[in-house]
Enzyme design. Sequence first.
Site, PDB file in Angstrom:
ATOM      1  N   LEU A  52       0.866  -1.168   0.000  1.00  0.00           N
ATOM      2  CA  LEU A  52       0.000   0.000   0.000  1.00  0.00           C
ATOM      3  C   LEU A  52       0.906   1.221   0.000  1.00  0.00           C
ATOM      4  CD1 LEU A  52      -3.088   0.285   0.068  1.00  0.00           C
ATOM      5  CD2 LEU A  52      -2.966   0.486   2.541  1.00  0.00           C
ATOM      6  N   ASP A  53       0.647   2.169  -0.913  1.00  0.00           N
ATOM      7  CA  ASP A  53       1.461   3.382  -0.997  1.00  0.00           C
ATOM      8  C   ASP A  53       1.500   4.110   0.342  1.00  0.00           C
ATOM      9  OD1 ASP A  53       2.034   2.989  -3.653  1.00  0.00           O
ATOM     10  OD2 ASP A  53       0.579   4.438  -4.411  1.00  0.00           O
ATOM     11  N   PRO A  54       2.602   4.796   0.646  1.00  0.00           N
ATOM     12  CA  PRO A  54       2.675   5.561   1.902  1.00  0.00           C
ATOM     13  C   PRO A  54       1.522   6.547   2.072  1.00  0.00           C
ATOM     14  CG  PRO A  54       4.837   5.437   0.889  1.00  0.00           C
ATOM     15  CD  PRO A  54       3.877   4.856  -0.109  1.00  0.00           C
TER      16      PRO A  54
END
Length: 309
Positions: free
Chosen positions: A46-48
């Site tokens: 999951l992207d930051p």
Amino acid sequence: MGRRKSGEAVSGWVCLDKPYDLTSTQAVGRVRRLFNAQKAGHAGTLDPLATGVLPIALGEATKTVSFMMDAGKTYRFTIAWGRTTTTLDREGETSAASDVRPTADEAAAALPAFIGEIDQVPPAFSAIKVDGERAYDLARAGQTVELAARRVVIHDARVTGAPDADHVEIEIDCGKGVYVRALVRDLAERLGACGHVSALRRTRVGPFTEDRAITLENLEDLGHKAGLLEALLPVETALDDIPELAVTAEDAFRLKQGRPIVLVPRQVDDLRSRLSAGTRTVSVLAGGTLVALCEMRMGRLEPARVFHL
């Protein structure tokens, strides 16, 4: 004598509600330290800048991570109209601007073109490797990054709201490899507008759903080991699509030794009726405890992964 692993033999899944501005690797590290677990991993980066469901496997559950890679996912996100950014999200620099503000109805009318199997070009700012380098490292260095289109599947897409003229909210159900930022880029282009992702939340990864998710703060508040274990989901949570078979203690012992067991015709027929097309994997339990993942061949179950629970 083998080297003793540090940490405790904790096994299970944590359905983490990942906070904003934390990488998936950092989140795994935080959870692993809280449980003092020997091993940890995650199912689906999951992207930051995204929040939401990040399934984290501890101990023996890491042996089931591969079964989550093809799991369906649900994302809820907001598009901010008016500008396109270098990263296709709100953190990037403006690369194009427009006064066009598509309505919710116009966005809804354009979405069907992106449902089904589609070819999607990943964002330049992605973890895909180009000649051994991460695309986002090359992009940050100012290099032009050209990535090939990939075949992905979006099962459904719907507009869920429009708080004002500058924003529209969308939810999608999709398979692996879909980039929401790329979808927003392509949708904006189809509508003759500029847009970027201003908020992104994942609400489902296979059986791991938003209503089962727990925040890092709540995990930390549980404090002691006994409390933490209440937040741990069983190892077999990731195997909900795999048929189960209960066996005797004697057969369980054989499987744990790496030896196959022979099935009676009734068991073979039952398992074949429950197996998905093209698959042979069976989850074997004894006394309600997961023993092994096996492959069914010629009326036998051959252990592929053995669990020590």
